[in-house]
Enzyme design. Structure first.
Site, mmCIF file in Angstrom:
data_model
loop_
_atom_site.group_PDB
_atom_site.id
_atom_site.type_symbol
_atom_site.label_atom_id
_atom_site.label_comp_id
_atom_site.label_asym_id
_atom_site.label_seq_id
_atom_site.Cartn_x
_atom_site.Cartn_y
_atom_site.Cartn_z
ATOM 1 N N ILE A 88 38.129 42.946 59.965
ATOM 2 C CA ILE A 88 38.151 43.446 58.587
ATOM 3 C C ILE A 88 36.773 43.309 57.957
ATOM 4 O O ILE A 88 36.259 44.243 57.334
ATOM 5 C CB ILE A 88 39.216 42.714 57.756
ATOM 6 C CG1 ILE A 88 40.613 42.923 58.344
ATOM 7 C CG2 ILE A 88 39.183 43.204 56.308
ATOM 8 C CD1 ILE A 88 41.695 42.086 57.678
ATOM 9 N N GLY A 140 35.140 39.120 61.059
ATOM 10 C CA GLY A 140 35.938 39.648 62.155
ATOM 11 C C GLY A 140 36.132 41.143 61.973
ATOM 12 O O GLY A 140 35.271 41.841 61.434
ATOM 13 N N GLY A 165 46.260 45.541 50.218
ATOM 14 C CA GLY A 165 45.252 45.617 51.275
ATOM 15 C C GLY A 165 45.544 46.595 52.394
ATOM 16 O O GLY A 165 44.754 47.478 52.693
ATOM 17 N N ARG A 177 43.148 35.836 51.390
ATOM 18 C CA ARG A 177 44.283 35.120 50.829
ATOM 19 C C ARG A 177 43.835 34.493 49.518
ATOM 20 O O ARG A 177 42.704 34.011 49.398
ATOM 21 C CB ARG A 177 44.799 34.038 51.789
ATOM 22 C CG ARG A 177 45.497 34.579 53.027
ATOM 23 C CD ARG A 177 46.835 35.231 52.686
ATOM 24 N NE ARG A 177 47.572 35.686 53.864
ATOM 25 C CZ ARG A 177 47.524 36.926 54.350
ATOM 26 N NH1 ARG A 177 46.757 37.840 53.753
ATOM 27 N NH2 ARG A 177 48.225 37.249 55.417
ATOM 28 N N THR A 228 40.154 40.120 49.435
ATOM 29 C CA THR A 228 41.321 40.771 50.041
ATOM 30 C C THR A 228 41.885 39.917 51.163
ATOM 31 O O THR A 228 42.650 40.410 51.989
ATOM 32 C CB THR A 228 40.955 42.169 50.597
ATOM 33 O OG1 THR A 228 39.849 42.026 51.503
ATOM 34 C CG2 THR A 228 40.579 43.128 49.486
ATOM 35 N N GLU A 249 50.468 33.706 44.125
ATOM 36 C CA GLU A 249 51.028 35.055 44.113
ATOM 37 C C GLU A 249 52.566 35.044 44.070
ATOM 38 O O GLU A 249 53.184 34.262 44.786
ATOM 39 C CB GLU A 249 50.551 35.760 45.387
ATOM 40 C CG GLU A 249 50.736 37.235 45.429
ATOM 41 C CD GLU A 249 50.017 37.834 46.635
ATOM 42 O OE1 GLU A 249 50.685 38.577 47.383
ATOM 43 O OE2 GLU A 249 48.819 37.554 46.844
ATOM 44 N N HIS A 292 48.299 43.157 45.801
ATOM 45 C CA HIS A 292 48.295 42.924 47.251
ATOM 46 C C HIS A 292 48.572 44.227 48.016
ATOM 47 O O HIS A 292 49.562 44.366 48.725
ATOM 48 C CB HIS A 292 49.316 41.857 47.645
ATOM 49 C CG HIS A 292 48.954 41.176 48.935
ATOM 50 N ND1 HIS A 292 49.189 39.849 49.170
ATOM 51 C CD2 HIS A 292 48.373 41.649 50.075
ATOM 52 C CE1 HIS A 292 48.783 39.523 50.389
ATOM 53 N NE2 HIS A 292 48.279 40.609 50.952
#
Length: 322
Positions: free
Chosen positions: A158, A156, A288, A239, A237, A268, A286
């Protein structure tokens, strides 16, 4: 005037829309994120909640907020932290913040790729530790990414932004056909769609950019990690739970995989202890979308969703089905 609860710290500039609308803003002011008990107390009486992806939005939280709650605006592109069926049953609109964080997240993914293949993380730790070193032609050799094939699971916004960065550095672009790329981007990048298992078996680097769903949970499991090329790399990057973290650690320990660059983790903020000890693994907390510009845009979009719903208008970026 509605009561709008913000569950954790956000860039102040992103809240201008709430101030302009005249709503009461209840912000979390603690130096650390709220505990669950503090979060439940924080949302009491809220007409709208701006949540972050570490907030579990479920029956318990919705009960604590009360029947007047109209909208939960997640400050994230994803929404796996929210019980969508429960919100729908209660008539609560759920929104997210897609379309504003793909460039910064792709920067993070590409940074992890370079840090991992060129051993930059390991090298930086060596210098900071005061370890003696000198230039040698055989010292800390990494791998050149030019001519490597990157396999994208999730192509998509990203994933496509990551592909553009990789293409500029001379990489070949492939993606899982089950998580496709738009035709215009595919043609621009000369990208090839492959069945997932073929992609995993033929790529030099696998980079995850898919949402976390029941279908993508552990999409990289022990079997698929074993099917990757000897000496391949994993970048995540998306989940953390898209990868079986313990299986990844085993594949790295065995030497089957050359390295991994991770920004997200299965449990996490806890990280598998073996990964913490590995020099060929780059670990980020995290980060990103963590630029001031992007996080401000994300907050502003969540605010725009809240203002619209409270005014009886459609949300700007509702989660599908809302």
């Amino acid at each position: 005037m509605a009561k709008v609860c913000i569950t954790d710290a956000v860039p102040e500039a992103g809240l201008d829309g709430l101030r302009a609308a005249g709503h009461e803003i209840v912000s979390w002011a603690g130096e650390q994120p709220p505990t669950r008990a503090e979060l439940l107390n924080q949302v009491r009486g809220a007409d709208a909640v701006l949540s972050v992806l570490t907030d579990g939005v479920d029956d318990e939280l919705l009960d604590a907020a009360g029947r007047q709650l109209k909208v939960v605006a997640n400050i994230a592109a994803g929404f796996n932290n929210i019980d969508l069926e429960t919100c729908k049953r209660r008539g609560i609109v759920v929104t997210a913040t897609p379309g504003v964080l793909f460039e910064s997240t792709a920067d993070t993914a590409f940074g992890l790729l370079l840090m991992t293949t060129r051993r930059f993380g390991q090298a930086e730790r060596l210098v900071r530790a005061g370890t003696p070193w000198r230039y040698r032609t055989t010292f800390m050799l990494g791998r050149a990414i030019q001519s490597m094939t990157i396999g994208l699971i999730g192509a998509g916004q990203i994933g496509t932004a990551m592909a553009r960065r990789c293409k500029a550095f001379g990489m070949q672009i492939a993606y899982a056909a089950e998580h496709p790329m738009k035709s215009a981007a595919r043609d621009e990048l000369a990208a090839v769609g492959l069945p997932l298992d073929e992609l995993i078996a033929t790529s030099d680097v696998i980079s995850l950019h898919c949402p976390l769903t029941p279908e993508t949970r552990h999409i990289l499991n022990a079997e698929r990690l074993a099917a990757m090329k000897q000496g391949a790399y994993v970048i995540n990057t998306a989940r953390g739970a898209c990868i079986d973290e313990k299986a990844l650690a085993e594949a790295l320990k065995s030497g089957h995989l050359a390295g991994a660059g991770l920004d997200v983790y299965e449990h996490e903020p806890e990280i598998d202890a073996d990964l913490l000890e590995m020099e060929n693994v780059v670990l980020l907390p995290h980060l990103g979308s963590a630029t001031a510009e992007t996080r401000t845009k994300m907050t502003g979009l969540a605010v725009a969703n809240v203002v619209a719903v409270l005014e009886g208008k459609p949300a700007v970026t509702p989660v599908p089905g809302f």
